[in-house]
Design an enzyme around this catalytic site. Structure first.
Site, PDB file in Angstrom:
ATOM      1  N   HIS A  60       0.852  -1.185   0.000  1.00 20.02           N
ATOM      2  CA  HIS A  60       0.000   0.000   0.000  1.00 20.02           C
ATOM      3  C   HIS A  60       0.891   1.240   0.000  1.00 20.02           C
ATOM      4  O   HIS A  60       2.030   1.208   0.486  1.00 20.02           O
ATOM      5  CB  HIS A  60      -0.903   0.015   1.229  1.00 20.02           C
ATOM      6  N   GLU A  62       0.889   3.885   1.818  1.00 18.48           N
ATOM      7  CA  GLU A  62       1.356   4.311   3.141  1.00 18.48           C
ATOM      8  C   GLU A  62       2.540   3.465   3.618  1.00 18.48           C
ATOM      9  O   GLU A  62       3.505   4.007   4.176  1.00 18.48           O
ATOM     10  CB  GLU A  62       0.232   4.191   4.177  1.00 18.48           C
ATOM     11  N   CYS A  90      -6.314   2.006   5.671  1.00 17.52           N
ATOM     12  CA  CYS A  90      -6.970   0.755   6.075  1.00 17.52           C
ATOM     13  C   CYS A  90      -6.420   0.327   7.442  1.00 17.52           C
ATOM     14  O   CYS A  90      -5.455   0.917   7.949  1.00 17.52           O
ATOM     15  CB  CYS A  90      -6.705  -0.324   5.020  1.00 17.52           C
ATOM     16  N   CYS A  93      -2.559  -0.356   7.400  1.00 12.29           N
ATOM     17  CA  CYS A  93      -1.761   0.875   7.326  1.00 12.29           C
ATOM     18  C   CYS A  93      -1.876   1.684   8.613  1.00 12.29           C
ATOM     19  O   CYS A  93      -0.887   2.260   9.071  1.00 12.29           O
ATOM     20  CB  CYS A  93      -2.178   1.693   6.114  1.00 12.29           C
TER      21      CYS A  93
END
Length: 158
Positions: A60, A62, A90, A93
């Site tokens: 992801h 992040e 999410c 993260c």
């Protein structure tokens, strides 16, 4: 670009960089999420989703930006950094943000279906964890939402 408004609100300028990352993700067929990390007014990490490219569910924006920032700082503790991301992080993260001790997370659009910060879970401000992050949602929210909606509109039309 409204430079006068961004001079007043530097968060919008950093979010524009995150939006550029999100657009890069979209152009590569990735869910368009972009993230940047800033320390003392300097960019130290930037990334976009790379889940499909890397075949890695943890890739992801992040997570990749946190890895870059930790490398730039030379420490896993990012206690004086700000994370800008185009969509509410999410739960995975959000957990990484807590572990990295990031004190402020700024995002564009909330994610009522998968959000780990205020929507489904409140990980960043949980009293049960050893760190809490301040949050600032809604920066360039319309632009962030537009990028996401356009991506899924195109995906569904194929």
């Amino acid at each position: 670009m409204d430079t006068m408004n961004e001079a007043i609100n530097p968060h919008a300028a950093w979010m524009r960089l995150a939006l550029k990352q999100a657009c890069m993700a979209s152009s590569k067929g990735e869910v368009p999420v972009g993230a940047v990390i800033v320390r003392d007014g300097k960019l130290i990490g930037q990334a976009h989703n790379q889940v499909e490219l890397l075949k890695d569910p943890t890739a992801h924006a992040e997570i990749i930006a946190i890895t870059q920032a930790a490398s730039a700082v030379g420490d896993w503790r990012l206690t004086d950094c700000i994370l800008y991301v185009t969509k509410e992080p999410c739960p995975m993260c959000a957990g990484a943000i807590v572990h990295a001790r990031i004190p402020l997370v700024v995002w564009g659009m909330t994610d009522p279906q998968r959000g780990g910060c205020i929507s489904l879970f409140k990980i960043l401000q949980s009293g049960e964890l050893n760190h809490r992050a301040e949050i600032l949602p809604g920066i360039l929210e319309d632009e962030c939402r537009d990028v996401m909606q356009e991506f899924f509109r195109k995906r569904r039309s194929c």
